[in-house]
Design a protein around this motif. Structure first.
Motif, short mmCIF file in Angstrom:
data_model
loop_
_atom_site.label_atom_id
_atom_site.label_comp_id
_atom_site.label_asym_id
_atom_site.label_seq_id
_atom_site.Cartn_x
_atom_site.Cartn_y
_atom_site.Cartn_z
N UNK A 451 0.85 -1.18 0.00
CA UNK A 451 0.00 0.00 0.00
C UNK A 451 0.90 1.24 0.00
N UNK A 452 0.67 2.12 -0.96
CA UNK A 452 1.54 3.28 -1.19
C UNK A 452 0.70 4.56 -1.19
N UNK A 453 1.27 5.61 -0.63
CA UNK A 453 0.60 6.92 -0.68
C UNK A 453 0.58 7.42 -2.14
N UNK A 454 -0.57 7.89 -2.57
CA UNK A 454 -0.70 8.39 -3.94
C UNK A 454 0.22 9.57 -4.19
N UNK A 455 0.38 10.45 -3.20
CA UNK A 455 1.23 11.63 -3.37
C UNK A 455 2.69 11.25 -3.59
N UNK A 456 3.11 10.14 -2.96
CA UNK A 456 4.49 9.70 -3.11
C UNK A 456 4.74 9.17 -4.52
N UNK A 457 3.78 8.40 -5.04
CA UNK A 457 3.93 7.91 -6.40
C UNK A 457 4.00 9.06 -7.39
N UNK A 458 3.20 10.08 -7.16
CA UNK A 458 3.21 11.25 -8.03
C UNK A 458 4.55 11.98 -7.94
N UNK A 459 5.07 12.13 -6.72
CA UNK A 459 6.35 12.82 -6.51
C UNK A 459 7.50 12.11 -7.23
N UNK A 460 7.52 10.78 -7.15
CA UNK A 460 8.65 10.01 -7.68
C UNK A 460 8.48 9.64 -9.16
N UNK A 461 7.31 9.89 -9.71
CA UNK A 461 7.08 9.54 -11.11
C UNK A 461 6.72 8.10 -11.32
N UNK A 462 6.45 7.38 -10.24
CA UNK A 462 6.01 5.99 -10.36
C UNK A 462 7.14 5.02 -10.59
N UNK A 471 11.39 -3.82 -10.14
CA UNK A 471 10.99 -2.41 -10.16
C UNK A 471 10.53 -1.91 -8.80
N UNK A 472 10.05 -2.81 -7.92
CA UNK A 472 9.60 -2.36 -6.60
C UNK A 472 10.78 -1.88 -5.73
N UNK A 473 11.87 -2.67 -5.60
CA UNK A 473 13.01 -2.17 -4.82
C UNK A 473 13.61 -0.89 -5.39
N UNK A 474 13.63 -0.78 -6.73
CA UNK A 474 14.19 0.44 -7.35
C UNK A 474 13.36 1.66 -6.98
N UNK A 475 12.02 1.51 -6.98
CA UNK A 475 11.15 2.61 -6.56
C UNK A 475 11.40 2.94 -5.09
N UNK A 476 11.56 1.91 -4.28
CA UNK A 476 11.77 2.13 -2.84
C UNK A 476 13.04 2.93 -2.57
N UNK A 477 14.08 2.70 -3.38
CA UNK A 477 15.32 3.47 -3.21
C UNK A 477 15.04 4.95 -3.43
N UNK A 478 14.35 5.29 -4.50
CA UNK A 478 14.06 6.70 -4.79
C UNK A 478 13.15 7.32 -3.72
N UNK A 479 12.24 6.52 -3.21
CA UNK A 479 11.35 7.03 -2.16
C UNK A 479 12.13 7.32 -0.89
N UNK A 480 13.02 6.41 -0.52
CA UNK A 480 13.82 6.62 0.70
C UNK A 480 14.76 7.80 0.55
#
Length: 625
Positions: A451-462, A471-480
């Motif tokens: 479960x992910x915050x919609x605003x975070x997905x928008x900020x990071x570009x998905x 692709x999930x760990x790669x997204x997590x790196x950018x989020x952190x």
């Protein structure tokens, strides 16, 4: 003349519904159908007989009679998914009665019933792994919540089996009050015994001969009871089947999550361990004013679900059904399936996005497309639950996840426990279940279910759509890197169906993992992240460098095989530290050692592809269902 029911006993199967039906049928002024289970609203072939046929079941009832029927098929999701819609069209004001029993006891009785009917022949442990319905029909919140949402709690009467058998007259009086029967019902003392309770397996040919009147007379006259009993034992289950401890543990995990919702509804605490003691003396079962249905409605306005899949077949059906139980804001993204997945999703009212089959497809593209479509439809959604089409969302997770993210403002992603549905169906499924057993707390990465915050997905570009895996760990790196945290909590979230039964499937899946490690290390392998750098070096050493020296230094190079033995022992000890059984630890150590070879092949494929600038294609290992 009556032509429809005032109330229906909707289940659950093997919870004394027949006993309650018979007792009500003997009360003057109450008319119960014959047959007891018409299954009109559930079974397509029965529903096809038409409303006139169903109305004819009540033609002998008087105008003043209270009418009812009892069909346990009405609470057999996801098998009969159209039941409630059909029922509401014909009897929108009907009242329903639902009986619940200790979920594992019900499952065992269900198994015995199907064994006697010859629809299941495997031992109970294997049957639990093979037939999801044994578990599904014991998930009471999952089965009854659609009725609560449609009818309201005042038209749904819950009964606990254990309390019922201890307080028969009192429960009968409560039922009478619920269906507005204004006389005092009287419990009739007679013994009703289901055929399956005798644990005698049916055989049409044998039964037609042995139980015919002439043969019955002859065998009773000429054959002693002792001999007859000895012969009968050959087609009778001698003892109630015993479920193994590891299956019991798994079932308790599943059912305890479902019982959390039941607990909130009735304002009592229920788990598998204390279920019987709690409900035996639960004199007045009613829905609490703190009814979680209201909470679910609030959650429903804040969260949407994106399901991605390709030729998942039955797995997708279970996935969609599990999500519909918790929210109706769903988008299914299909990657050019040929198994009717799109048609099925649309038939359930789910929004569908189809990826362009002329372009390279991957899971990242699917998740991004689903997120974009969901936000366009529901711009106020705050949270997105991603789930793969081979997973089922367990009851209660949506509420748990939303509540957690609301309380922890610094957390971008929350996930719970993912488990393997058919963990003992194959060695490879067992290995997948071990893979999902990661740490609880603040973590670096999440799986595809999260479960992910919609605003975070928008900020990071998905998600990164250039990746075919990882692709999930790669997204997590950018989020952190943006200051957010990722948490994994001790709550059951999803049930996964790896469906890997062949060595080739496992080999292909491990090639894909090797590719993912290589791509992740290439993108984020530098300090301070050093993403999957160590794992990639490990793969190259055991998968290529060590075999190279063993071959080139032959025969002395054979001594280097001891390095693999050391690696195996290290992994085996790790398993024992985790308190796994010895067999599980050996399997883990063996396949983790063996995995270096397909993984290094996957790494080489990635680097060759990168150097040649070729288009990356999905590495598929599953078979269509």
């Amino acid at each position: 003349m009556k032509n429809k029911p005032d109330f229906i006993i909707i289940g659950s199967m093997k919870c004394a519904t027949t006993t309650l039906h018979d007792q009500l049928a003997q009360q003057p002024g109450i008319y119960m159908t014959e047959p007891k289970e018409p299954n009109f609203f559930s079974n397509d072939e029965v529903y096809a007989k038409g409303l006139d046929w169903y109305a004819s079941l009540y033609q002998d009832a008087k105008d003043v009679d209270i009418c009812g029927e009892s069909s346990t098929h009405y609470t057999k999701l996801p098998t009969y998914s159209r039941t409630l819609d059909r029922m509401l069209e014909y009897v929108p004001n009907v009242k329903v009665i639902y009986i619940m029993r200790h979920p594992i006891d019900r499952l065992t009785s269900h198994y015995i019933h199907e064994w006697t009917e010859r629809t299941i022949s495997e031992p109970i442990d294997k049957a639990i792994d093979r037939y999801p319905r044994l578990i599904d029909y014991s998930k009471y919140a999952y089965q009854i919540e659609p009725y609560l949402n449609a009818l309201g709690s005042d038209r749904v009467m819950p009964i606990f089996f254990e309390h019922f058998i201890k307080n028969q007259q009192k429960v009968l009086e409560n039922v009478a009050k619920f269906i507005e029967y204004h006389r005092r019902p009287v419990w009739q003392d007679h013994k009703h015994e289901n055929i399956s309770s005798q644990r005698e397996r049916i055989s049409p040919v044998r039964d037609a001969i042995v139980y015919s009147k002439p043969i019955t007379f002859i065998r009773k006259q000429l054959i002693s009871q002792k001999v007859r009993d000895k012969i009968k034992r050959h087609w009778t289950m001698q003892e109630r089947p015993v479920i193994s401890p590891d299956r019991i543990e798994r079932l308790q995990y599943i059912f305890d999550q479902d019982l959390k919702k039941i607990s909130r509804w009735f304002d009592i605490t229920l788990t598998c361990t204390i279920f019987k003691d709690k409900v035996k003396n639960q004199t007045n079962v009613c829905f609490s004013k703190k009814d979680s249905i209201e909470v679910n409605e609030q959650c429903n306005n804040e969260i949407g679900v994106v399901i991605i899949g390709r030729n998942e077949g039955e797995r997708l059906r279970r996935s969609i059904e599990s999500v519909l139980d918790q929210t109706n804001k769903i988008v299914y993204v299909d990657s050019d399936s040929s198994d009717g997945s799109v048609e099925y999703a649309k038939s359930k009212g789910v929004e569908v996005v189809c990826l362009n089959p002329d372009e390279p497809m991957n899971m990242a593209k699917g998740r991004n497309a689903g997120f974009k479509h969901l936000i366009e439809l529901h711009p106020k959604i705050q949270f997105i639950q991603f789930i793969d089409g081979d997973c089922e969302l367990l009851p209660g997770w949506i509420q748990e996840g939303v509540s957690y993210l609301k309380k922890h403002k610094n957390v971008a992603i929350v996930s719970g426990r993912r488990r393997e549905r058919f963990v003992d169906a194959s060695v490879y499924n067992k290995l997948a279940d071990i893979e999902w057993d990661s740490e609880i707390g603040v973590v670096k990465y999440c799986h595809g279910d999260a479960m992910i915050r919609a605003e975070v997905l928008t900020q990071t570009g998905g998600f990164n759509t250039t990746m075919i895996c990882g692709e999930e760990p790669e997204l997590c790196i950018r989020i952190r890197q943006n200051g957010w945290e990722i948490h994994r909590i001790d709550c059951e979230m999803t049930m996964h169906d790896a469906d890997i039964h062949k060595f080739k499937q496992w080999w292909l899946r491990t090639i894909r993992s090797g590719w993912g490690f290589a791509e992740g290390a290439t993108m984020h392998g530098k300090a301070p992240e050093r993403h999957w750098k160590k794992e990639s070096h490990n793969i190259w050493f055991y998968g290529l460098i060590l075999p190279f020296f063993i071959i080139t230094l032959f025969p002395w190079g054979l001594l280097l095989l001891s390095v693999y033995a050391w690696h195996f022992i290290k992994l085996f000890r790790y398993g024992k530290q985790k308190k796994w059984p010895s067999r599980t630890s050996r399997l883990f150590a063996l396949f983790m050692t063996l995995s270096k070879f397909p993984a290094v092949y996957g790494q080489m494929k990635f680097h060759i592809n990168r150097v040649t600038a070729s288009t990356a294609n999905l590495i598929e290992y599953k078979e269509s269902k």
